[in-house]
Design an enzyme around this catalytic site. Structure first.
Site, mmCIF file in Angstrom:
data_model
loop_
_atom_site.group_PDB
_atom_site.id
_atom_site.type_symbol
_atom_site.label_atom_id
_atom_site.label_comp_id
_atom_site.label_asym_id
_atom_site.label_seq_id
_atom_site.Cartn_x
_atom_site.Cartn_y
_atom_site.Cartn_z
ATOM 1 C CE LYS A 320 -30.681 86.472 58.359
ATOM 2 N NZ LYS A 320 -30.836 87.713 57.631
ATOM 3 C CG ASP A 357 -30.099 88.790 53.866
ATOM 4 O OD1 ASP A 357 -31.112 88.404 53.242
ATOM 5 O OD2 ASP A 357 -29.891 88.508 55.064
HETATM 6 P P1 NAP Z 1 -33.302 94.282 63.363
HETATM 7 O O1 NAP Z 1 -32.013 93.563 63.381
HETATM 8 O O2 NAP Z 1 -34.242 94.120 64.504
HETATM 9 O O3 NAP Z 1 -32.950 95.860 63.231
HETATM 10 C C1 NAP Z 1 -33.939 96.840 63.158
HETATM 11 C C2 NAP Z 1 -33.294 98.227 63.184
HETATM 12 O O4 NAP Z 1 -34.351 99.169 63.097
HETATM 13 C C3 NAP Z 1 -32.531 98.527 64.461
HETATM 14 O O5 NAP Z 1 -31.464 99.383 64.180
HETATM 15 C C4 NAP Z 1 -33.584 99.247 65.303
HETATM 16 O O6 NAP Z 1 -33.033 100.131 66.241
HETATM 17 C C5 NAP Z 1 -34.291 100.048 64.236
HETATM 18 N N1 NAP Z 1 -35.646 100.387 64.635
HETATM 19 C C6 NAP Z 1 -36.608 99.566 65.092
HETATM 20 N N2 NAP Z 1 -37.732 100.265 65.349
HETATM 21 C C7 NAP Z 1 -37.458 101.574 65.070
HETATM 22 C C8 NAP Z 1 -38.195 102.765 65.155
HETATM 23 N N3 NAP Z 1 -39.460 102.763 65.594
HETATM 24 N N4 NAP Z 1 -37.591 103.901 64.787
HETATM 25 C C9 NAP Z 1 -36.331 103.919 64.371
HETATM 26 N N5 NAP Z 1 -35.548 102.819 64.261
HETATM 27 C C10 NAP Z 1 -36.120 101.656 64.622
HETATM 28 O O7 NAP Z 1 -34.146 93.940 62.068
HETATM 29 P P2 NAP Z 1 -33.550 93.611 60.622
HETATM 30 O O8 NAP Z 1 -33.324 92.168 60.485
HETATM 31 O O9 NAP Z 1 -32.410 94.533 60.382
HETATM 32 O O10 NAP Z 1 -34.802 93.966 59.683
HETATM 33 C C11 NAP Z 1 -35.224 95.290 59.484
HETATM 34 C C12 NAP Z 1 -36.378 95.303 58.486
HETATM 35 O O11 NAP Z 1 -35.933 94.910 57.212
HETATM 36 C C13 NAP Z 1 -37.487 94.327 58.859
HETATM 37 O O12 NAP Z 1 -38.730 94.958 58.704
HETATM 38 C C14 NAP Z 1 -37.361 93.212 57.880
HETATM 39 O O13 NAP Z 1 -38.614 92.647 57.561
HETATM 40 C C15 NAP Z 1 -36.781 93.922 56.674
HETATM 41 N N6 NAP Z 1 -36.002 92.977 55.856
HETATM 42 C C16 NAP Z 1 -36.423 92.759 54.577
HETATM 43 C C17 NAP Z 1 -35.704 91.902 53.770
HETATM 44 C C18 NAP Z 1 -36.175 91.662 52.367
HETATM 45 O O14 NAP Z 1 -35.736 90.690 51.754
HETATM 46 N N7 NAP Z 1 -36.989 92.503 51.814
HETATM 47 C C19 NAP Z 1 -34.571 91.249 54.258
HETATM 48 C C20 NAP Z 1 -34.165 91.506 55.570
HETATM 49 C C21 NAP Z 1 -34.889 92.378 56.368
HETATM 50 P P3 NAP Z 1 -32.551 99.616 67.691
HETATM 51 O O15 NAP Z 1 -31.284 98.848 67.440
HETATM 52 O O16 NAP Z 1 -32.338 100.877 68.449
HETATM 53 O O17 NAP Z 1 -33.655 98.765 68.236
#
Ligand code: NAP
Length: 527
Positions: A320, A357
């Protein structure tokens, strides 16, 4: 419609299951590949289907991708036994001097499950020059990265270019065989056809687009889960999702560019929209490791090595940010978030980047709650999705607090968007917030499916819980919210809204949101 065919592979250990699979394959397939090498040796005799000209027998040894060890003598016996089931798929070492003229079409195949050999053109030439009347050359090689698929695809361009000369040679060869055997033989296919397959997730696009570009056939799994080779797609998906037989060289190609595309719902969502509007467009998985190599060698008009009519990409992790340097224009939202999830490619080869997004997140929320000015919103998680969420919420005038397990990592969000940061472990209750957003993967199908970032008691009195996770459609967090009688929004609404915004950018059409949601739900239920 193009002239390509779909061949469904049938592979079972017992004759009974083998025959049942043949029955299930009939309505889906132009050809059915009978993988005799899958059968246990003592089941071979029993599994002798009566002749159908759309059958293709295969009896492949393990070292060439077959299911069991088969000696050369056993294979020679098989091909010389006169089992006349229709076509035959021979390996190079058995195609010559066997009763191949009984089989129609005669396929000679080459497999490499470890990678794409550098001398692929030589392999193609070698097979072409075998003095057997081969109708189709099938070359399947494993692609680790998408750029590995280039050499495989070039074979198709090469075969298309030399069809006329091959036709003359084949007819001459045919006459010689008749003379040698002193008997008339069935006329050969006038052309030498090709089936180029890049195996693996990175090569999936070759299975989808091949027929539109002159490949003789594409191989399909009978059902999802019964794949006989890496990257194989189910026959139903090839027909109903990708509409492979309706594609042609003018078809506009869109795709998801990501490090791992195997779980993506985007092909289902976007192809549903293209189908609904009856557009000559298709959306394919493009699993890319080397983004710069992909853009240079496969996409950009001045430098690309193969001709594909790419018109746009959905971009996901980890590309991205890196995609930005390849763009001629980037819109304000994408620039301010610092991430592009949508690329549009104009007819003149110019690249524009957008981020859907943020609006995709906001739209369902505003539809539920209306104006968000001064709304108090808690966002759990500080990763990529949280960035788009924070940007969108601040733009809408909300008061945002990010709860992060590692607050130091969230500092950039504070600096860029003016949100407040709290440590997740200190959060006792969210009752002072209007909305709670989950932007962590907690609750996603798999390892953390039974986990939630907040419990029912923490959520009490919140006006809405918005979980960005869409698989499963009802997460543990959503269940907790229901327990606390708090209204909910699931991630599917965002997924569809951001995809609808992508459709608008690419095709200027209003996307059929209901159709797109239903497609994803069906797909998730089937998994
Ligand atoms: P990402 O960049 O990997 O970020 C994940 C975040 O969650 C980070 O801040 C991480 O903390 C935190 N995290 C991970 N495991 C955790 C836990 N066990 N407890 C507390 N915090 C935790 O992922 P992302 O791209 O932001 O995506 C996040 C979620 O949103 C995903 O499940 C994705 O499928 C969903 N999503 C959905 C859509 C949609 O269209 N519906 C679009 C985008 C994303 P650290 O930095 O400390 O690791």
């Amino acid at each position: 419609m193009n002239n390509g065919k779909i061949c469904v592979s049938v592979c079972a250990e017992t004759a009974d299951e083998f025959n049942k699979q043949i029955e299930r394959a009939e309505p889906l397939a132009d050809f059915i590949e009978l993988r005799f090498d899958c059968l246990k040796p003592d089941e071979m005799e029993k599994a002798a289907p009566s002749f159908r000209e759309n059958y293709i027998s295969t009896f492949r040894p393990k070292e060439q991708g077959g299911r069991r060890e088969i000696s050369l003598a056993e294979r020679e016996d098989f091909w010389n036994s006169g089992n006349d089931f229709g076509g035959g798929d021979f390996e190079e070492d058995v195609v010559e001097n066997h009763l191949y003229w009984l089989y129609h079409p005669v396929i000679c195949s080459y497999h490499d499950f470890n990678g794409v050999p550098e001398n692929l053109p030589e392999i193609y030439e070698r097979i072409k020059n075998i003095p057997a009347n081969i109708d189709v050359i099938k070359i399947a090689a494993h692609a680790e990265d998408i750029t590995d698929t280039i050499a495989v695809w070039k074979l198709l361009e090469r075969a298309n270019a030399e069809r006329e000369s091959v036709k003359i040679k084949k007819l001459e060869q045919h006459k010689e065989f008749e003379k040698k055997l002193k008997t008339p033989l069935p006329a050969p296919e006038p052309f030498l056809e090709i089936i180029p397959i890049a195996m693996g997730e990175a090569g999936k696009w070759t299975r989808i687009l091949g027929l539109a570009h002159g490949a003789f056939m594409t191989y399909a799994a009978l059902e999802t889960g019964s794949e006989t080779a890496p990257g194989q797609i189910s026959a139903r998906d090839l027909i109903e999702v990708y509409r492979v037989k309706e594609l042609n060289e003018e078809t506009e190609i869109y795709g998801i560019v990501g490090g791992n595309t195997s779980y993506s719902m985007s092909p289902y969502i976007h192809n549903a929209a293209f189908k609904f509007h009856n557009l000559n467009a298709v959306f394919v998985p493009l699993q890319v490791k080397d983004l710069d190599g992909f853009m240079r060698r496969m996409v950009k008009t001045e430098t690309r090595e193969i001709e594909l009519n790419f018109r746009g990409f959905a971009v996901t992790i980890p590309h991205k940010q890196n995609i930005v340097k390849h763009l001629d224009f980037i819109d304000e939202t994408a620039r301010e978030i610092g991430a592009v999830n949508t690329v549009k490619i104009d007819a003149d080869g110019k690249f524009s980047g957008y981020n859907t997004d943020a609006p995709g997140f906001l739209e369902p929320l505003q539809n539920s709650l209306g104006d968000l000015q001064n709304a108090k919103i808690a966002v759990i998680g500080a990763g990529g999705a949280s960035r788009a969420v924070c940007y969108a919420l601040k733009k809408a005038g909300a008061d945002v607090t990010v709860f992060a397990r590692n607050p130091a990592k969230a500092e950039q969000l504070k600096a860029d968007f003016g949100v407040q940061i709290e440590e997740l472990s200190t959060a006792k209750s969210y009752r002072d917030f209007d909305v709670l957003v989950n932007a962590t993967p907690l609750g996603t199908k798999g390892e953390t499916e039974n986990e939630t970032p907040a419990s029912a008691s923490q959520i009490e009195n919140v006006k809405l819980v918005y979980d960005l996770i869409y698989n499963p459609s009802e997460t543990k967090l959503i269940k907790e919210a229901k327990k606390a009688s708090v209204p909910t929004l699931g991630g599917l609404s965002m997924l569809v809204a951001q995809a609808a915004a992508q459709q608008k950018i690419w095709t200027s059409t209003d996307a059929p949101a209901k159709e797109m949601s239903a497609t994803v739900l069906r797909r998730l239920a089937a998994k």
